[in-house]
Design a protein around this motif. Structure first.
Motif, PDB file in Angstrom:
ATOM      1  N   VAL A   7       0.853  -1.260  -0.055  1.00 24.38           N
ATOM      2  CA  VAL A   7       0.052  -0.020   0.041  1.00 24.38           C
ATOM      3  C   VAL A   7       0.814   1.459   0.088  1.00 24.38           C
ATOM      4  O   VAL A   7       0.691   1.965  -0.665  1.00 24.38           O
ATOM      5  N   PHE A   8       2.014   1.232   0.902  1.00 23.61           N
ATOM      6  CA  PHE A   8       2.674   2.281   0.873  1.00 23.61           C
ATOM      7  C   PHE A   8       3.533   2.604  -0.482  1.00 23.61           C
ATOM      8  O   PHE A   8       3.621   3.754  -0.776  1.00 23.61           O
ATOM      9  N   VAL A   9       3.962   1.582  -1.052  1.00 29.86           N
ATOM     10  CA  VAL A   9       4.532   1.590  -2.398  1.00 29.86           C
ATOM     11  C   VAL A   9       3.674   2.046  -3.345  1.00 29.86           C
ATOM     12  O   VAL A   9       4.002   2.961  -4.199  1.00 29.86           O
ATOM     13  N   ILE A  10       2.610   1.580  -3.728  1.00 25.81           N
ATOM     14  CA  ILE A  10       1.487   2.171  -4.567  1.00 25.81           C
ATOM     15  C   ILE A  10       1.328   3.553  -4.273  1.00 25.81           C
ATOM     16  O   ILE A  10       1.103   4.445  -5.242  1.00 25.81           O
ATOM     17  N   GLU A  11       0.942   4.120  -3.168  1.00 23.26           N
ATOM     18  CA  GLU A  11       0.836   5.358  -2.833  1.00 23.26           C
ATOM     19  C   GLU A  11       2.070   6.433  -3.497  1.00 23.26           C
ATOM     20  O   GLU A  11       1.840   7.215  -4.072  1.00 23.26           O
ATOM     21  N   THR A  12       3.208   5.914  -3.074  1.00 21.63           N
ATOM     22  CA  THR A  12       4.595   6.427  -3.716  1.00 21.63           C
ATOM     23  C   THR A  12       4.455   6.636  -5.042  1.00 21.63           C
ATOM     24  O   THR A  12       4.740   7.763  -5.604  1.00 21.63           O
ATOM     25  N   LEU A  13       4.208   5.283  -5.814  1.00 23.08           N
ATOM     26  CA  LEU A  13       4.070   5.369  -7.156  1.00 23.08           C
ATOM     27  C   LEU A  13       3.384   6.116  -7.953  1.00 23.08           C
ATOM     28  O   LEU A  13       3.477   6.939  -8.663  1.00 23.08           O
ATOM     29  N   SER A  14       1.992   6.528  -7.191  1.00 23.20           N
ATOM     30  CA  SER A  14       0.942   7.301  -7.831  1.00 23.20           C
ATOM     31  C   SER A  14       1.436   8.857  -7.667  1.00 23.20           C
ATOM     32  O   SER A  14       1.184   9.547  -8.632  1.00 23.20           O
ATOM     33  N   VAL A  15       2.417   9.052  -6.623  1.00 25.07           N
ATOM     34  CA  VAL A  15       2.859  10.642  -6.598  1.00 25.07           C
ATOM     35  C   VAL A  15       4.003  10.631  -7.764  1.00 25.07           C
ATOM     36  O   VAL A  15       4.047  11.657  -8.519  1.00 25.07           O
ATOM     37  N   ILE A  16       4.837   9.663  -7.627  1.00 20.29           N
ATOM     38  CA  ILE A  16       5.753   9.833  -8.900  1.00 20.29           C
ATOM     39  C   ILE A  16       5.118   9.797 -10.197  1.00 20.29           C
ATOM     40  O   ILE A  16       5.456  10.799 -11.124  1.00 20.29           O
ATOM     41  N   LEU A  17       4.379   9.005 -10.691  1.00 17.69           N
ATOM     42  CA  LEU A  17       3.601   8.722 -11.796  1.00 17.69           C
ATOM     43  C   LEU A  17       2.901  10.312 -12.344  1.00 17.69           C
ATOM     44  O   LEU A  17       2.921  10.757 -13.423  1.00 17.69           O
ATOM     45  N   GLN A  18       2.307  10.814 -11.436  1.00 16.74           N
ATOM     46  CA  GLN A  18       1.679  12.012 -11.218  1.00 16.74           C
ATOM     47  C   GLN A  18       2.436  13.090 -11.742  1.00 16.74           C
ATOM     48  O   GLN A  18       2.156  13.903 -12.745  1.00 16.74           O
ATOM     49  N   VAL A  19       3.740  13.145 -11.020  1.00 16.07           N
ATOM     50  CA  VAL A  19       4.677  14.114 -11.233  1.00 16.07           C
ATOM     51  C   VAL A  19       5.359  14.170 -12.751  1.00 16.07           C
ATOM     52  O   VAL A  19       5.286  15.046 -13.366  1.00 16.07           O
ATOM     53  N   VAL A  20       5.416  12.886 -12.979  1.00 15.95           N
ATOM     54  CA  VAL A  20       6.371  12.553 -14.347  1.00 15.95           C
ATOM     55  C   VAL A  20       5.278  12.838 -15.574  1.00 15.95           C
ATOM     56  O   VAL A  20       5.627  13.450 -16.395  1.00 15.95           O
ATOM     57  N   SER A  21       4.151  12.466 -15.412  1.00 11.19           N
ATOM     58  CA  SER A  21       3.113  12.695 -16.265  1.00 11.19           C
ATOM     59  C   SER A  21       2.586  14.239 -16.565  1.00 11.19           C
ATOM     60  O   SER A  21       2.642  14.740 -17.732  1.00 11.19           O
ATOM     61  N   PHE A  22       2.789  14.810 -15.589  1.00 11.47           N
ATOM     62  CA  PHE A  22       2.392  16.278 -15.763  1.00 11.47           C
ATOM     63  C   PHE A  22       3.690  17.112 -16.151  1.00 11.47           C
ATOM     64  O   PHE A  22       3.356  18.109 -17.075  1.00 11.47           O
ATOM     65  N   LYS A  23       4.733  16.672 -15.800  1.00 14.85           N
ATOM     66  CA  LYS A  23       5.971  17.310 -16.197  1.00 14.85           C
ATOM     67  C   LYS A  23       6.130  17.414 -17.563  1.00 14.85           C
ATOM     68  O   LYS A  23       6.780  18.077 -18.522  1.00 14.85           O
ATOM     69  N   THR A  24       6.115  15.770 -18.125  1.00 17.02           N
ATOM     70  CA  THR A  24       6.106  15.533 -19.422  1.00 17.02           C
ATOM     71  C   THR A  24       5.190  15.635 -20.409  1.00 17.02           C
ATOM     72  O   THR A  24       5.454  16.040 -21.674  1.00 17.02           O
ATOM     73  N   THR A  25       3.930  15.619 -19.946  1.00 17.24           N
ATOM     74  CA  THR A  25       2.627  15.741 -21.088  1.00 17.24           C
ATOM     75  C   THR A  25       1.794  16.758 -20.547  1.00 17.24           C
ATOM     76  O   THR A  25       1.079  17.331 -21.412  1.00 17.24           O
ATOM     77  N   GLY A  26       1.970  17.565 -19.567  1.00 23.47           N
ATOM     78  CA  GLY A  26       1.058  18.587 -18.981  1.00 23.47           C
ATOM     79  C   GLY A  26      -0.264  17.890 -18.391  1.00 23.47           C
ATOM     80  O   GLY A  26      -1.173  18.639 -18.140  1.00 23.47           O
ATOM     81  N   LYS A  27      -0.361  16.575 -18.524  1.00 29.34           N
ATOM     82  CA  LYS A  27      -1.657  16.151 -17.997  1.00 29.34           C
ATOM     83  C   LYS A  27      -1.456  15.113 -16.978  1.00 29.34           C
ATOM     84  O   LYS A  27      -0.390  14.790 -16.570  1.00 29.34           O
ATOM     85  N   ARG A  28      -2.521  15.163 -16.024  1.00 27.51           N
ATOM     86  CA  ARG A  28      -2.660  14.265 -14.851  1.00 27.51           C
ATOM     87  C   ARG A  28      -3.116  12.711 -14.901  1.00 27.51           C
ATOM     88  O   ARG A  28      -4.417  12.689 -15.604  1.00 27.51           O
ATOM     89  N   ILE A  29      -2.530  11.998 -14.462  1.00 28.96           N
ATOM     90  CA  ILE A  29      -3.060  10.562 -14.370  1.00 28.96           C
ATOM     91  C   ILE A  29      -4.081  10.734 -13.500  1.00 28.96           C
ATOM     92  O   ILE A  29      -5.368   9.587 -13.845  1.00 28.96           O
ATOM     93  N   PHE A  30      -4.122  11.021 -12.413  1.00 29.67           N
ATOM     94  CA  PHE A  30      -4.941  10.832 -11.250  1.00 29.67           C
ATOM     95  C   PHE A  30      -5.742  12.279 -10.914  1.00 29.67           C
ATOM     96  O   PHE A  30      -5.040  13.427 -11.242  1.00 29.67           O
ATOM     97  N   ARG A  31      -6.900  12.186 -10.396  1.00 25.23           N
ATOM     98  CA  ARG A  31      -7.475  13.759 -10.156  1.00 25.23           C
ATOM     99  C   ARG A  31      -6.434  14.396  -8.984  1.00 25.23           C
ATOM    100  O   ARG A  31      -6.590  15.607  -9.001  1.00 25.23           O
ATOM    101  N   MET A  32      -6.062  13.574  -8.105  1.00 23.76           N
ATOM    102  CA  MET A  32      -4.935  14.021  -7.057  1.00 23.76           C
ATOM    103  C   MET A  32      -4.344  12.914  -6.509  1.00 23.76           C
ATOM    104  O   MET A  32      -4.714  12.037  -6.667  1.00 23.76           O
ATOM    105  N   SER A  33      -3.153  13.375  -6.242  1.00 23.68           N
ATOM    106  CA  SER A  33      -2.310  12.315  -5.453  1.00 23.68           C
ATOM    107  C   SER A  33      -1.788  12.734  -4.432  1.00 23.68           C
ATOM    108  O   SER A  33      -1.653  13.933  -4.043  1.00 23.68           O
ATOM    109  N   PRO A  34      -1.464  11.933  -3.077  1.00 19.16           N
ATOM    110  CA  PRO A  34      -1.219  10.230  -3.318  1.00 19.16           C
ATOM    111  C   PRO A  34      -2.791   9.577  -3.572  1.00 19.16           C
ATOM    112  O   PRO A  34      -3.529  10.293  -3.812  1.00 19.16           O
ATOM    113  N   LEU A  35      -2.769   8.286  -4.055  1.00 17.22           N
ATOM    114  CA  LEU A  35      -3.902   7.878  -4.663  1.00 17.22           C
ATOM    115  C   LEU A  35      -5.167   8.047  -3.947  1.00 17.22           C
ATOM    116  O   LEU A  35      -6.175   7.985  -4.195  1.00 17.22           O
TER     117      LEU A  35
END
Length: 324
Positions: free
Chosen positions: A260-288
C-alpha cells in the motif's frame, strides 16, 4: 510461552497509548498544536483544520516503553533492539522537528526537503555501521526464489534507499483518518509473524509492540479523527518497518507486505512525471487515496478499502516466505 509474551506485548502497547491519549490530546489542544490543512487538498479536509497533531509522540512512547519492558523480561536485548529503537527515535525526532516548525513556528512546510533528507541519510548510515560491527550479511534475497545477490559495500546505499524511501512512503500515505494506523498495524503484524517464525524474538516483540501502539492510537485516530500522528509518527513508522525488513533479511518482501505504501508513492511519482512531460494528470489528485475521494468515495470507504488491500498483501507476503 512465546505466544503469551506476544499477547501481553500487544496488550501493553495498546493500553499505554489508550491511557496516554485522554491526557495528551487536550495538552496538544492547549498548546494550539493544530494541523494546518493545505488549500490545494480536497475541500472536505478543510474542516479538519486545528485537529491536534504530533500524536506520534504517544506512539513512540508506547513503542519504547513496551519494547524495553518486554525484551528485558522475556528476551535478551541485543544490537537489533538498539537499532530498531534508534531508527524509530531518530526518524521520529526528524518528524517531530518538522511538525514543531509547522505548528509552533507557523511555517507550513516544516523542515526543508534537503534538511529532512540529510537527517534521514545520517540515521541510515549510522545503522549501516552498527550492522557492520556484527557478522550481518550484506546479501539481499529475492522472493519466490532461492537466489540472493551480494551487495558488499554497496549495501550501505541500499540501507539508505530503503530507510529513506519507506519512511517517506508511509509519510505520503498518512493523509486520511486512520489510514496509516490501520495499514501499519497490518504490516507490522505480518513482520511480527515472520520474525517469530525465524525465532527472531526480539524483532518480533518490537514489531508486535508497534501493532499495539498504533491500534491504541487508532481508537482516537479513526474517522472522525481526534488527533493526527503527524510526521512524528509516520516517519518513525516508515523507518521502523524498513529496519525490521533489513534485520529479518526480508528486505524485498517489504515491497509486498508494505505494498500500500509502495503504490501510494508510485502514484505521486507517476503524477509528477506525467504532468511534467505531457502536462496531463493521471489521477485527479495524488497520493492515490485523494484520487478516490475526488471520485466520490467517502473517506471511510477509502480507508477500509486500503486496509483490506494491505491485509491481502500481508497474507501474500507471509505465504511467500513461509509456504512457497
Amino acid at each position: 510461552m512465546q505466544e503469551q509474551v506476544l499477547f501481553f506485548t500487544i496488550l501493553l502497547g495498546f493500553l499505554i497509548t489508550v491511557l496516554l491519549s485522554p491526557f495528551f490530546i487536550p495538552f496538544l489542544r492547549r498548546l494550539k498544536f493544530g494541523q494546518s490543512i493545505r488549500e490545494e487538498g480536497p475541500k472536505s479536509h478543510q474542516k479538519k483544520t486545528g485537529t491536534p497533531t504530533m500524536g506520534g509522540i504517544m506512539i513512540l512512547l508506547s513503542i519504547i516503553i513496551t519494547t524495553l519492558v518486554m525484551t528485558e523480561k522475556f528476551s535478551d536485548p541485543t544490537i537489533k533492539t538498539f537499532i530498531l529503537l534508534f531508527v524509530t527515535i531518530g526518524f521520529g525526532l526528524l518528524g517531530f522537528l518538522d511538525d514543531f516548525i509547522k505548528v509552533a513556528m507557523k511555517r507550513n512546510l516544516g523542515l526543508t526537503s534537503k534538511q529532512k533528507l540529510l537527517g534521514q541519510i545520517i540515521v541510515s548510515i549510522i545503522v549501516y555501521f552498527l550492522l557492520k560491527q556484527t557478522d550481518f550479511s550484506t546479501s539481499v534475497e529475492i522472493p519466490f526464489t532461492d537466489y540472493s545477490f551480494e551487495l558488499g559495500f554497496f549495501y550501505v546505499l541500499f540501507i539508505v534507499f530503503w530507510l529513506v524511501g519507506f519512511s517517506n512512503a508511509v509519510n505520503l500515505t498518512d493523509g486520511l483518518d486512520g489510514l496509516v494506523s490501520g495499514t501499519a498495524a497490518i504490516a507490522f503484524g505480518a513482520f511480527a509473524v515472520l520474525a517469530w517464525n525465524q525465532s527472531n524474538f526480539e524483532v518480533s516483540i518490537f514489531s508486535i509492540a508497534v501493532v499495539g501502539a498504533v491500534l491504541g492510537f487508532l481508537v482516537f485516530n479513526a474517522h472522525p479523527a481526534k488527533v493526527f500522528m503527524g510526521d512524528t509518527g509516520s516517519l518513525a513508522l516508515g523507518g521502523a518497518i524498513a529496519s525490521i525488513a533489513i534485520l529479518t533479511k526480508l528486505e524485498l518482501l517489504l515491497l509486498v507486505i508494505g505494498g500500500v505504501f509502495v503504490i501510494e508513492t508510485l502514484s505521486v511519482i507517476l503524477q509528477v512525471v506525467s504532468f511534467k512531460t505531457t502536462g496531463k494528470r493521471i489521477f485527479r489528485m495524488s497520493p492515490l487515496h485523494h484520487h478516490y475521494e475526488l471520485v466520490g468515495w467517502s473517506e471511510w470507504r477509502v480507508v477500509v478499502t486500503f486496509w483490506t488491500a494491505g491485509l491481502l498483501l500481508a497474507i501474500m507476503g507471509i505465504y511467500i516466505e513461509v509456504w512457497l
